[in-house]
Design a protein around this motif. Structure first.
Motif, short mmCIF file in Angstrom:
data_model
loop_
_atom_site.label_atom_id
_atom_site.label_comp_id
_atom_site.label_asym_id
_atom_site.label_seq_id
_atom_site.Cartn_x
_atom_site.Cartn_y
_atom_site.Cartn_z
N ARG A 93 0.75 -1.09 0.05
CA ARG A 93 0.01 0.33 0.02
C ARG A 93 0.68 0.79 0.13
O ARG A 93 0.82 2.52 0.68
N ILE A 94 1.97 1.38 -0.90
CA ILE A 94 2.64 2.64 -0.93
C ILE A 94 1.52 3.44 -1.78
O ILE A 94 0.95 2.94 -2.83
N ILE A 95 2.44 4.88 -1.42
CA ILE A 95 2.02 5.43 -2.38
C ILE A 95 2.60 6.87 -3.42
O ILE A 95 3.48 7.14 -2.16
N THR A 110 5.63 0.03 4.11
CA THR A 110 3.96 -0.23 4.31
C THR A 110 3.25 1.30 4.28
O THR A 110 3.59 1.38 5.42
N GLN A 111 2.15 1.19 3.58
CA GLN A 111 1.66 2.84 3.51
C GLN A 111 3.13 4.00 3.97
O GLN A 111 1.73 5.13 3.42
N ASP A 113 4.20 7.60 2.19
CA ASP A 113 3.39 8.22 0.96
C ASP A 113 4.17 9.31 0.44
O ASP A 113 4.99 9.91 1.58
N THR A 128 7.25 1.93 8.38
CA THR A 128 6.18 2.43 8.14
C THR A 128 5.39 3.30 7.73
O THR A 128 5.90 4.48 8.97
N SER A 129 4.77 4.31 7.42
CA SER A 129 3.29 5.33 7.59
C SER A 129 4.45 6.47 7.30
O SER A 129 4.21 7.91 7.96
N VAL A 131 5.64 9.83 5.40
CA VAL A 131 5.15 10.94 4.78
C VAL A 131 6.00 11.96 4.23
O VAL A 131 6.57 13.00 5.47
N TYR A 145 11.66 5.96 10.65
CA TYR A 145 11.15 5.19 11.30
C TYR A 145 9.68 5.62 11.02
O TYR A 145 9.49 6.68 10.21
N PRO A 146 9.11 4.78 11.71
CA PRO A 146 6.94 4.81 11.65
C PRO A 146 6.65 6.66 11.70
O PRO A 146 7.18 6.91 12.58
N PHE A 147 6.14 7.13 10.67
CA PHE A 147 5.23 8.06 11.60
C PHE A 147 6.05 9.57 11.16
O PHE A 147 5.97 10.13 11.46
N VAL A 149 7.52 12.47 9.33
CA VAL A 149 7.49 13.62 8.63
C VAL A 149 7.68 14.55 7.98
O VAL A 149 8.20 15.11 9.14
N ASP B 113 -0.59 -2.18 11.91
CA ASP B 113 0.21 -2.87 11.34
C ASP B 113 1.43 -3.85 12.32
O ASP B 113 1.56 -3.44 12.91
N GLN B 115 3.48 -6.22 12.84
CA GLN B 115 4.96 -6.45 11.76
C GLN B 115 5.98 -7.58 11.62
O GLN B 115 6.80 -8.24 11.35
N ARG C 93 -7.15 5.72 -0.31
CA ARG C 93 -8.07 4.98 0.68
C ARG C 93 -8.51 5.85 1.63
O ARG C 93 -7.80 5.46 3.13
N GLN C 111 -5.74 8.19 2.91
CA GLN C 111 -5.82 7.30 4.41
C GLN C 111 -6.50 8.26 5.37
O GLN C 111 -6.46 7.52 6.47
N PHE C 147 -1.22 13.22 10.36
CA PHE C 147 -1.35 12.30 11.45
C PHE C 147 -2.02 13.51 12.76
O PHE C 147 -1.64 13.35 14.14
N HIS C 175 0.94 15.53 13.19
CA HIS C 175 1.66 14.62 14.23
C HIS C 175 0.78 16.14 15.67
O HIS C 175 1.15 15.18 16.71
#
Lengths: 255, 255, 255
Positions: A93-95, A110-111, A113, A128-129, A131, A145-147, A149, B113, B115, C93, C111, C147, C175
């Motif tokens: 589910r990457i964009i 994953t995911q 963006d 993951t995720s 942005v 790392y996750p989230f 931005v 998610d 993992q 999504r 998302q 987020f 965030h």
């Protein structure tokens, strides 16, 4: 068993290399080039048309290129105009919005963006995720790392968009926000949850809101482990120096 | 009206129980076991093969088990090797990488998610977009709110991965990051946006970056409500004690 | 080239307007109304039935309405009972749980997770992966960055759910977490990563954990740019005042 070629749609103007596997329900649109030995998972859309498509009757889809040996996992959406290097791997589910340039051996989690007009180097690993705003630049061997931005608007909402720049070998921990126009130097570590509003010099461990220098990363000691940064001297998984080790590696030869 | 059995693909080696509904465009792969009374939504992939599949010609998909009465909402991706208990409910687009063990009556929110190699107990509730790193352990009756991240790398990137552990009845609020190796005790409440770098003792309300003890949770007073924790004495929705109440509940009988 | 009408499923009780395009593998369920000139991308589910569907044999799907000229990008999941105004645009999504009311010209980013029973005004822009809890209210011309989470539980888990309220022209940076029951006034700017636990008055720049007033937004100066808020006097892209400018705009006429 798994690639049934069921309900797959491939545009006549797409170019499909040798030994390519394409998942069920996946749609390959106009002027997509898929190089040899690529695997595309189920339910993907590759070469999604740009906004202009919806209003311009003369619209022509820009070329999209997926480099050899890449693995695009299921439910990915990759817009037209992207260029992916060889051996790129993605999570599900990457964009990728339009016109990103992505190096080789980079992993997009994953995911992820990636919002368009972004440069990402080689051997990066985005978890993951993440942005990444338009106009951001990410060097080589960068870990996000996750989230995490990367923002691009200095006083939102505005039209003065400017992406941040993350330099080689830097690591940004979970939930960090990097402000528009900020440069994170090489070999930095940015702590989880940080809000980075100012440039960070090379070899800096920074953390907090606003993020401030904690120490020179080369002096940072983990109990029982000693000095653990720069990380390249102790970590080689999926890196071009591999088992030979960082000290013995000639970057001009293989990066 | 809704389950049309259109474009559904089921491997001959899958086992499908009684009264099972499978959504359109859903793919059930090798050696998946779907127990009785399960509903799987549209556009799911159940039993996604592990990385090894792409290179090993003798690859055999590990067994995947979806417990009876579970509801897997649309666009889920569940890798091979997962074991889900009975009455598990998921939001849309969850990702379960390989070899997770998930208890019964647990709810996994949209875009969760997980993992891989993670243990999650029973009656947990993970909200939207929670990220659980490999090797994490989550007890029973645990609540994780949106964008909570459990990390597993103490000095990234490294190979010394160790997941955190979240004990029974604890609640982690939105955007909190729990560091590798940290143990959050039982009956804790971790505030929104916290960065938890050290162990937290049972019955602690902790918050901040780095997270610090604010008070004993049993002394925490909400204006007009009095002492509201531990939460089990005042909250029973979807919990095994139900309307009988926590005080009258015999855990040995029904958990 | 792109709308092949392949594997599309449309309920006999759905109403489809003029000049509507529906993507491949998209499922339009009972009692969905799609007004004229709407585009729905690939792999969407529109009119997803509510929980009650799974247990009630007499279940009837509530009406779902997609306003004229809207663009719903691929892989969206829109539950039954939603009402979208005209010219709504979404990223990929998105998830709209049941019974949201969304104004016109609003953009819901990739998302976005709108959890149901939420009111969102017109000309709002929600970026990637925003999470809006049930019962939240968002005014007009509101910007929410990646987020951002609006929470609705004052002492989780509880049954005393109450959403926050975000007033017109306010901007919430990446965030940030907004607590249950909090009112963010009009023309505010909430900094990245903030945790907003108390009400914020009109025209406030607030930041931090817990979020505190930094200054009156009208006094906030960006170097080289001067006073940049309220933003309407300098930003008009996709706004109803357009090139005529905010000062010349008559909201009673066109909002």
């Amino acid at each position: 068993m798994i690639f049934n070629n069921s309900n797959t749609q491939i545009s006549p103007s797409a170019t499909i290399g040798k030994n390519v596997r394409i998942g069920d329900n996946t749609i390959i649109l106009d002027r997509v080039i898929i190089e040899d030995h690529v695997t595309i998972g189920h339910n993907c859309v590759i070469g999604e048309p740009l906004n202009d498509y919806y209003s311009n009757p003369d619209y022509e889809n820009p070329v999209t290129r997926i480099g050899a040996h890449s693995l695009i996992r299921s439910h990915a959406i990759i817009y037209a105009g992207n260029t992916l290097g060889e051996y790129v791997t993605t999570g599900h589910r990457i964009i990728l919005r339009e016109n990103n340039l992505i190096g080789h051996h980079t992993v997009l989690g994953t995911q992820a963006d990636i919002q368009g007009h972004v440069k990402i180097g080689s051997y990066c690993r985005l978890y993951t995720s993440v942005v990444i705003s338009q106009l951001s630049e990410i060097g080589n061997y960068v870990f996000l790392y996750p989230f995490v931005v990367l923002t691009n608007d200095p006083y939102p909402p505005s039209n003065d968009l400017k992406g941040p720049s993350i330099s080689d070998f830097s690591v940004i921990a979970a939930h960090a926000t990097i402000f528009s126009g900020v440069t994170v130097g090489a070999n930095c570590l940015v702590g989880a949850g940080s809000v980075v509003k100012q440039d960070i010099a090379d070899y800096t461990l920074a953390a907090g809101d606003p993020a401030k220098k904690v120490t020179d990363i080369r002096k940072y000691v983990v109990m029982g482990k000693g000095k653990v940064y720069p990380w390249m001297k102790r970590f080689s998984r999926d890196m071009p120096w591999g088992k030979a080790g960082w000290e013995n590696w000639d970057p001009d030869r293989s990066a």
